[in-house]
Write a protein that holds these residues in place. Structure first.
Motif, PDB file in Angstrom:
ATOM      1  N   HIS A  11       0.833  -1.211   0.000  1.00 18.80           N
ATOM      2  CA  HIS A  11       0.000   0.000   0.000  1.00 18.80           C
ATOM      3  C   HIS A  11       0.869   1.263   0.000  1.00 18.80           C
ATOM      4  O   HIS A  11       0.615   2.204  -0.752  1.00 18.80           O
ATOM      5  CB  HIS A  11      -0.918  -0.022   1.227  1.00 18.80           C
ATOM      6  N   VAL A  12       1.894   1.288   0.836  1.00 19.23           N
ATOM      7  CA  VAL A  12       2.796   2.441   0.894  1.00 19.23           C
ATOM      8  C   VAL A  12       3.452   2.672  -0.458  1.00 19.23           C
ATOM      9  O   VAL A  12       3.575   3.815  -0.928  1.00 19.23           O
ATOM     10  CB  VAL A  12       3.864   2.229   1.991  1.00 19.23           C
ATOM     11  N   ALA A  13       3.890   1.608  -1.107  1.00 24.80           N
ATOM     12  CA  ALA A  13       4.605   1.726  -2.378  1.00 24.80           C
ATOM     13  C   ALA A  13       3.744   2.317  -3.484  1.00 24.80           C
ATOM     14  O   ALA A  13       4.282   2.812  -4.487  1.00 24.80           O
ATOM     15  CB  ALA A  13       5.130   0.357  -2.801  1.00 24.80           C
ATOM     16  N   GLU A  14       2.424   2.294  -3.311  1.00 23.18           N
ATOM     17  CA  GLU A  14       1.517   2.850  -4.317  1.00 23.18           C
ATOM     18  C   GLU A  14       1.155   4.306  -4.044  1.00 23.18           C
ATOM     19  O   GLU A  14       0.445   4.932  -4.838  1.00 23.18           O
ATOM     20  CB  GLU A  14       0.238   2.015  -4.362  1.00 23.18           C
ATOM     21  N   SER A  15       1.675   4.873  -2.958  1.00 20.12           N
ATOM     22  CA  SER A  15       1.291   6.229  -2.568  1.00 20.12           C
ATOM     23  C   SER A  15       2.086   7.284  -3.323  1.00 20.12           C
ATOM     24  O   SER A  15       3.198   7.050  -3.814  1.00 20.12           O
ATOM     25  CB  SER A  15       1.497   6.420  -1.059  1.00 20.12           C
ATOM     26  N   SER A  16       1.526   8.490  -3.399  1.00 18.81           N
ATOM     27  CA  SER A  16       2.213   9.606  -4.050  1.00 18.81           C
ATOM     28  C   SER A  16       3.427  10.047  -3.239  1.00 18.81           C
ATOM     29  O   SER A  16       4.429  10.500  -3.806  1.00 18.81           O
ATOM     30  CB  SER A  16       1.250  10.781  -4.238  1.00 18.81           C
ATOM     31  N   ALA A  17       3.357   9.933  -1.918  1.00 20.34           N
ATOM     32  CA  ALA A  17       4.502  10.300  -1.082  1.00 20.34           C
ATOM     33  C   ALA A  17       5.687   9.389  -1.380  1.00 20.34           C
ATOM     34  O   ALA A  17       6.831   9.848  -1.464  1.00 20.34           O
ATOM     35  CB  ALA A  17       4.130  10.212   0.392  1.00 20.34           C
ATOM     36  N   TYR A  18       5.414   8.094  -1.571  1.00 23.29           N
ATOM     37  CA  TYR A  18       6.495   7.169  -1.892  1.00 23.29           C
ATOM     38  C   TYR A  18       7.097   7.502  -3.254  1.00 23.29           C
ATOM     39  O   TYR A  18       8.323   7.457  -3.438  1.00 23.29           O
ATOM     40  CB  TYR A  18       5.987   5.728  -1.877  1.00 23.29           C
ATOM     41  N   ALA A  19       6.267   7.869  -4.208  1.00 24.92           N
ATOM     42  CA  ALA A  19       6.762   8.228  -5.540  1.00 24.92           C
ATOM     43  C   ALA A  19       7.656   9.462  -5.498  1.00 24.92           C
ATOM     44  O   ALA A  19       8.499   9.652  -6.382  1.00 24.92           O
ATOM     45  CB  ALA A  19       5.586   8.461  -6.483  1.00 24.92           C
ATOM     46  N   ALA A  20       7.484  10.310  -4.485  1.00 22.40           N
ATOM     47  CA  ALA A  20       8.267  11.544  -4.373  1.00 22.40           C
ATOM     48  C   ALA A  20       9.598  11.345  -3.650  1.00 22.40           C
ATOM     49  O   ALA A  20      10.364  12.304  -3.512  1.00 22.40           O
ATOM     50  CB  ALA A  20       7.440  12.611  -3.641  1.00 22.40           C
ATOM     51  N   LEU A  21       9.885  10.121  -3.188  1.00 21.95           N
ATOM     52  CA  LEU A  21      11.132   9.898  -2.464  1.00 21.95           C
ATOM     53  C   LEU A  21      12.324   9.948  -3.416  1.00 21.95           C
ATOM     54  O   LEU A  21      12.293   9.344  -4.489  1.00 21.95           O
ATOM     55  CB  LEU A  21      11.098   8.534  -1.772  1.00 21.95           C
ATOM     56  N   PRO A  22      13.405  10.656  -3.050  1.00 19.07           N
ATOM     57  CA  PRO A  22      14.618  10.656  -3.875  1.00 19.07           C
ATOM     58  C   PRO A  22      15.200   9.254  -3.989  1.00 19.07           C
ATOM     59  O   PRO A  22      15.170   8.476  -3.038  1.00 19.07           O
ATOM     60  CB  PRO A  22      15.570  11.587  -3.118  1.00 19.07           C
TER      61      PRO A  22
END
Length: 349
Positions: free
Chosen positions: A191-202
């Motif tokens: 679930h975390v891996a599908e979040s927009s916050a995860y996509a924004a990680l460097p």
């Protein structure tokens, strides 16, 4: 670092002489670890580590070896692999180089792909203080920044897809409570891996295994002298992943009580403050640090379950206890805000 493949003295001697290291004087198997075959090789020109790769393929290995060379070239305390003078380095952009192109850093010993790197000076600190953690945090941030222009890309082979594939294999070896925890945590991480916050990680090259025994500190000197980090090794779990995951792996080993898995605030504070003195975390990293601490614990719980219950035959092999990272995961899931106090000063800055 176990011994799965026995290496004959004469074959190792032929390699080090071909690489210009002089005659081999001593060859000793290294105990510990579970992935590759490792030997200390003493030659006329110094001390080296000979690694035979038991799982990684010749096509995958240039990513790791060239990364070590890249980081060493940037001035980081990383052992650069020894090149074969008879093999010309491939030309052109790294991403355009065919996977089957000869790699001057990759050799062959006892029928296995192999590498030779210089042995680092110093020793591992298995009971680190806040000062050791600060040294590690600053070095980790420098390593992440130095990897920004590394051109090769290869996924973290022990990342989320591997967790999803391996969980069904280890579940039959677990009791009901353990299995429930593993299933629930894996669902959460997907679930975390599908979040927009995860996509924004460097993202960039990460070590992904920077435990206490993979880092060296200087020995000797004045008794009250501050610790000095002299080397980081064993890059063979590296890959392209989020820098936050790499940081979480470190926090889960360097800044916990090993017996209980509990968070150690003083050491975590020192590690994070030193890291942020070199590279500041962004908002998404601050928000997802508790989740990535759980992810890092899950990754090593799964891999230790796999290694423990499905071991390979090897001399000098001692599988790690998987229950250690079960404890760490339970602590991270039960106390998700334990690290919040560390981030508050930076948030206010």
């Amino acid at each position: 670092m176990a011994v799965f493949t026995e290496v004959q003295f004469g074959e190792a001697d032929a390699l080090v002489q071909r690489l210009g290291m002089g005659a081999l004087r001593e060859l000793r198997g290294i105990e510990g670890g579970i992935e590759n075959t490792n030997y200390f090789a003493t030659t006329e020109s110094g001390e080296f580590v000979l690694t035979l790769f038991e799982r990684l393929s010749a096509e995958q290995l240039p990513y790791y070896l060239c990364l070590m060379k890249h980081l060493a070239g940037a001035g980081l305390p990383v052992p650069a692999p020894v090149a074969d003078p008879a093999v010309a380095p491939p030309t052109g952009h790294a991403l355009s180089i065919p996977a089957q192109a000869p790699c001057e850093l990759l050799h062959r010993v006892a029928g296995k792909p192999a590498a030779l790197v210089q042995k680092l000076s110093g020793r591992s600190e298995l009971a680190p203080t806040a000062a050791h953690c600060a040294e590690l945090g600053a070095m980790l941030a420098r390593m992440h920044l130095a990897g920004r222009d590394y051109p090769r890309i290869q996924p973290n082979l022990r990342g989320l897809p591997w967790w999803n594939e391996t969980t069904p294999v280890v579940l039959p070896h677990m009791d009901e409570a353990q299995a429930a925890l593993l299933r629930a945590e894996l669902a959460y991480q997907n679930h975390v891996a599908e979040s927009s916050a995860y996509a924004a990680l460097p993202r960039g090259p990460v070590h992904a295994d920077m435990f206490r025994d993979n880092v060296m500190f200087a020995t000797g000197g004045e008794p009250d002298a501050p610790p000095r980090l002299t080397g980081v090794f064993d890059f063979y779990f590296a890959g392209t992943d989020t820098w936050l995951f790499d940081l979480a792996v470190c926090l889960n080993d360097w800044a916990i009580d090993l017996a209980s898995g509990r968070h150690d605030a003083a050491r975590a504070d020192a590690l994070l403050a030193a890291y942020e003195s070199v590279r500041r975390l962004n908002a998404s990293e601050r928000a997802l640090l508790p989740a990535m601490l759980r992810a890092a614990a899950l990754r090593f719980w799964i891999s230790r379950l796999w290694d423990f219950h499905l071991p390979r035959e090897a001399s000098m092999l001692k599988p790690h206890d998987p229950t250690h990272f079960e404890r760490v995961l339970r602590e991270r899931a039960t106390h998700p805000h334990a690290i919040a106090h560390v981030l508050e000063p930076a948030l206010a800055a």
